[in-house]
Design a protein around this motif. Structure first.
Motif, PDB file in Angstrom:
ATOM      1  N   UNK A  27       0.771  -1.059   0.367  1.00 14.32           N
ATOM      2  CA  UNK A  27      -0.120   0.396  -0.109  1.00 14.32           C
ATOM      3  C   UNK A  27       0.852   1.019  -0.213  1.00 14.32           C
ATOM      4  N   UNK A  28       0.241   2.155  -0.334  1.00 11.81           N
ATOM      5  CA  UNK A  28       0.880   3.928  -0.730  1.00 11.81           C
ATOM      6  C   UNK A  28       0.640   4.189   0.623  1.00 11.81           C
ATOM      7  N   UNK A  29       0.875   4.973   1.737  1.00 11.76           N
ATOM      8  CA  UNK A  29       0.198   5.356   3.074  1.00 11.76           C
ATOM      9  C   UNK A  29      -0.147   6.562   2.901  1.00 11.76           C
ATOM     10  N   UNK A  30      -1.348   6.818   3.531  1.00  8.80           N
ATOM     11  CA  UNK A  30      -1.663   7.839   3.459  1.00  8.80           C
ATOM     12  C   UNK A  30      -1.219   8.704   4.628  1.00  8.80           C
ATOM     13  N   UNK A  31      -1.024  10.153   4.238  1.00  4.83           N
ATOM     14  CA  UNK A  31      -0.572  10.652   5.230  1.00  4.83           C
ATOM     15  C   UNK A  31      -1.214  10.930   6.598  1.00  4.83           C
ATOM     16  N   UNK A  32      -2.682  11.438   6.440  1.00  7.03           N
ATOM     17  CA  UNK A  32      -3.022  11.934   6.986  1.00  7.03           C
ATOM     18  C   UNK A  32      -3.347  10.865   8.071  1.00  7.03           C
ATOM     19  N   UNK A  33      -3.680   8.999   7.528  1.00  5.96           N
ATOM     20  CA  UNK A  33      -3.935   8.086   8.292  1.00  5.96           C
ATOM     21  C   UNK A  33      -2.987   7.551   8.399  1.00  5.96           C
ATOM     22  N   UNK A  34      -1.515   7.687   8.142  1.00  5.20           N
ATOM     23  CA  UNK A  34       0.062   6.977   8.520  1.00  5.20           C
ATOM     24  C   UNK A  34       1.082   7.742   8.936  1.00  5.20           C
ATOM     25  N   UNK A  35       0.796   9.258   9.349  1.00  7.37           N
ATOM     26  CA  UNK A  35       2.335  10.077   8.980  1.00  7.37           C
ATOM     27  C   UNK A  35       1.471  10.661  10.290  1.00  7.37           C
ATOM     28  N   UNK A 316      22.779  18.394  -0.198  1.00  5.95           N
ATOM     29  CA  UNK A 316      22.073  17.132  -0.701  1.00  5.95           C
ATOM     30  C   UNK A 316      21.392  17.973  -2.066  1.00  5.95           C
ATOM     31  N   UNK A 317      21.134  17.123  -2.808  1.00  6.64           N
ATOM     32  CA  UNK A 317      20.087  17.969  -3.279  1.00  6.64           C
ATOM     33  C   UNK A 317      18.557  17.571  -3.144  1.00  6.64           C
ATOM     34  N   UNK A 318      18.284  16.806  -2.003  1.00 10.58           N
ATOM     35  CA  UNK A 318      16.840  16.994  -2.005  1.00 10.58           C
ATOM     36  C   UNK A 318      16.598  17.876  -0.303  1.00 10.58           C
ATOM     37  N   UNK A 319      15.685  17.773  -0.943  1.00  9.36           N
ATOM     38  CA  UNK A 319      15.808  18.947   0.671  1.00  9.36           C
ATOM     39  C   UNK A 319      14.873  17.994   2.401  1.00  9.36           C
ATOM     40  N   UNK A 320      14.515  16.502   1.988  1.00  8.28           N
ATOM     41  CA  UNK A 320      14.704  16.102   2.931  1.00  8.28           C
ATOM     42  C   UNK A 320      16.040  15.384   3.088  1.00  8.28           C
ATOM     43  N   UNK A 321      16.993  15.677   2.742  1.00  9.64           N
ATOM     44  CA  UNK A 321      17.598  15.116   2.900  1.00  9.64           C
ATOM     45  C   UNK A 321      19.564  15.666   3.518  1.00  9.64           C
ATOM     46  N   UNK A 322      19.022  17.189   3.451  1.00 11.15           N
ATOM     47  CA  UNK A 322      20.014  18.358   3.685  1.00 11.15           C
ATOM     48  C   UNK A 322      19.623  17.901   5.466  1.00 11.15           C
ATOM     49  N   UNK A 424       5.832  19.050   1.391  1.00  8.55           N
ATOM     50  CA  UNK A 424       7.301  18.285   0.925  1.00  8.55           C
ATOM     51  C   UNK A 424       7.343  17.140   2.105  1.00  8.55           C
ATOM     52  N   UNK A 425       7.935  17.196   3.015  1.00 13.48           N
ATOM     53  CA  UNK A 425       8.368  16.209   4.194  1.00 13.48           C
ATOM     54  C   UNK A 425       7.763  14.854   4.078  1.00 13.48           C
ATOM     55  N   UNK A 426       5.698  15.243   4.247  1.00 11.90           N
ATOM     56  CA  UNK A 426       5.589  14.247   4.699  1.00 11.90           C
ATOM     57  C   UNK A 426       5.648  13.308   3.146  1.00 11.90           C
ATOM     58  N   UNK A 427       4.876  13.294   1.791  1.00 11.53           N
ATOM     59  CA  UNK A 427       5.722  12.613   1.134  1.00 11.53           C
ATOM     60  C   UNK A 427       7.178  11.828   0.665  1.00 11.53           C
ATOM     61  N   UNK A 428       7.825  12.374   1.335  1.00 13.16           N
ATOM     62  CA  UNK A 428       8.843  11.840   1.302  1.00 13.16           C
ATOM     63  C   UNK A 428       9.145  10.913   2.423  1.00 13.16           C
ATOM     64  N   UNK A 429       8.169  11.031   2.954  1.00 14.49           N
ATOM     65  CA  UNK A 429       8.312   9.985   4.200  1.00 14.49           C
ATOM     66  C   UNK A 429       7.746   8.936   4.172  1.00 14.49           C
ATOM     67  N   UNK A 468      16.892  17.753  14.668  1.00 10.79           N
ATOM     68  CA  UNK A 468      15.885  17.616  15.222  1.00 10.79           C
ATOM     69  C   UNK A 468      15.064  17.597  14.711  1.00 10.79           C
ATOM     70  N   UNK A 469      14.883  18.050  12.716  1.00 14.84           N
ATOM     71  CA  UNK A 469      13.593  18.217  12.100  1.00 14.84           C
ATOM     72  C   UNK A 469      12.882  16.984  12.307  1.00 14.84           C
TER      73      UNK A 469
END
Length: 469
Positions: A27-35, A316-322, A424-429, A468-469
């Motif tokens: 399943x592709x997690x739904x951020x509103x339910x799984x994150x 990093x070239x990805x905001x999520x992994x800076x 940005x952050x939830x789709x990546x997670x 910390x983020x």
């Protein structure tokens, strides 16, 4: 959060059948339910008093109350002259004539110290009560070596913030969940990821709420409950959780001090075998004291030389992994959101020698598309104040812009979450969660980078352990 290099196995080295991988959801997690859960049914199952009572029950044997622990935590922002409890207090340590944490000056007292006499469990509509507004899955913070299974958070807000902009307090309880079988590596955390992903396919809000309450208060089979005193900072170090506070609160008719973020850890104080809990206002992790970026003294020079080793991860070239790590000795005791104390570009702007060294390091790693200013801006994003306010809307270089918050907060008193999270952050997670489960439940291959290589300094999300983020 952060890790020690415990356990040598990776998830790819553990038998899928031994983990009952056939049951894994596809399943592709739904951020509103799984994150990042904000629905009312789930929040109602985790009221502030229930969680505080559970923390005290799992850490104290002296009859200590949840109310007394809360009030003692808030009293850390009072000086000794205004103390409401036995302590600790913000002026217990004086360095160069100023109240300090970790050797760096702090604002002491703060107006939030008055909350040491309030009841946070007061029912609505009492403005001093606290309500849950978000339940957060941070599996992406689990170290690649499986030293723990990530962080699981609950965000509470002071009820007054719904109607008063100048009386806002957010408390974020950030528990690190231990891995029950560290020798199996991150694979042993699979049931946790299955649990969260499974919420996506459960269309019954009450069912999801009950499952979340059980996860936090009872624990999955074989796992400790999330809410346990030891998970909020016992033993210090980098492999424990914490409690963070976002503060902007003043008595009616007064204007608050500036927005500020603080960090707390719980410890036990034991006498003759009986223990009570103590909340300590500690330094803010991955939040270097700003003056270290511009100073020329020995401590600043040592910091700046070590910082050059962070340039690669900051590029990093990805905001999520800076990412950036910092020595505990360099971290400030507070993170201000309305001045330049945590604006590392402003702090280092006139330090030509330091900026030249950053430029040389960028050339060494073939990133001449970035400047020293870009790196200092990226470093700011890793501080609490940077992520919440200072960095929003800034160019990070190489076509990246730091996403916007809701103004000082990532979630507000009405459970509204920021564009930074939603866009940005939830789709990546969500993708990190899906990739890990798929790699465990099929022959798709390892979920980690570098063909399954385990880097104990990196998280499953690709960031640096301890961020910390």
């Amino acid at each position: 959060m952060a890790c020690s290099d415990g356990g040598s196995g990776s998830e790819t080295g553990t038998s899928k059948s031994a983990l009952n991988a056939a049951s894994c959801p596809s399943v592709q997690p739904d951020p509103a339910r799984s994150l990042f859960v904000t629905d009312a049914a789930a929040l109602e199952k985790l009221p502030f008093e229930t969680v505080m009572n559970r923390i005290v029950a799992t850490g104290s044997t002296t009859g200590q109350s949840a109310l007394s622990l809360f009030q003692q935590l808030m009293d850390t922002m009072n000086n000794q002259a205004n103390a409401k409890t036995q302590g600790p207090h913000c002026d217990d340590v004086i360095v160069d004539g100023k109240p300090s944490i970790n050797g760096f000056p702090i604002e002491c007292p703060r107006l939030e110290g008055r909350l040491a006499t309030t009841n946070p469990f007061a029912p609505a509509p009492d403005p001093d009560g606290y309500d849950p507004v978000g339940i957060v899955n941070r599996f992406d913070l689990a170290p690649q070596n499986g030293a723990n299974c990530g962080q699981y958070r609950i965000v509470y807000t002071k009820r007054s913030g719904k109607t008063s902009f100048s009386d806002r307090v957010l408390l974020i309880f950030e528990a690190t969940l231990p891995n029950p079988n560290p020798s199996a590596g991150l694979a042993a955390c699979l049931p946790v990821t299955e649990f969260w992903a499974g919420l996506t396919t459960d269309d019954d809000a009450n069912s999801r709420a009950t499952k979340l309450a059980d996860f936090y208060l009872t624990g999955l089979p074989g796992f400790a409950p999330v809410v346990k005193a030891a998970h909020y900072g016992f033993d210090g170090g980098v492999d424990t959780g914490q409690i963070r506070a976002n503060l902007f609160s003043a008595p009616q008719g007064q204007f608050p001090s500036q927005w500020q973020l603080r960090e707390f850890r719980l410890s036990q104080q034991c006498t003759s075998g009986d223990c009570s809990l103590v909340a300590k206002n500690t330094f803010v992790q991955v939040n270097p004291f700003g003056a270290l970026f511009g100073g020329g003294d020995a401590a600043s020079t040592t910091f700046q030389n070590a910082f050059l080793n962070q340039v690669s991860s900051l590029a990093s070239t990805n905001l999520n992994t800076i990412g950036m790590s910092s020595s505990g000795a360099d971290n400030a005791g507070e993170s201000n959101e309305q001045d330049t104390s945590n604006d590392y570009l402003a702090q280092g702007q006139n330090n030509a020698t330091f900026k030249d060294a950053i430029t040389a390091k960028l050339a060494e790693i073939s990133r001449t598309d970035l400047t020293a200013d870009d790196i200092l801006n990226r470093a700011t994003t890793q501080s609490c104040a940077g992520c919440h306010q200072v960095s929003t809307g800034r160019s990070m270089g190489a076509g990246l812009t730091w996403p916007r918050t809701l103004g000082f907060v990532q979630i507000d008193e009405s459970s509204r979450i920021s564009p930074a999270l939603t866009d940005t952050f939830l789709p990546f997670r969500a993708q990190v969660l899906a990739n890990f489960i798929n790699s465990q439940c099929s022959d798709a291959g390892p979920s980690l980078a570098n063909n399954g290589h385990v880097d104990p300094k990196r998280t499953i999300g690709g960031g640096l352990v301890g961020a910390a983020n």
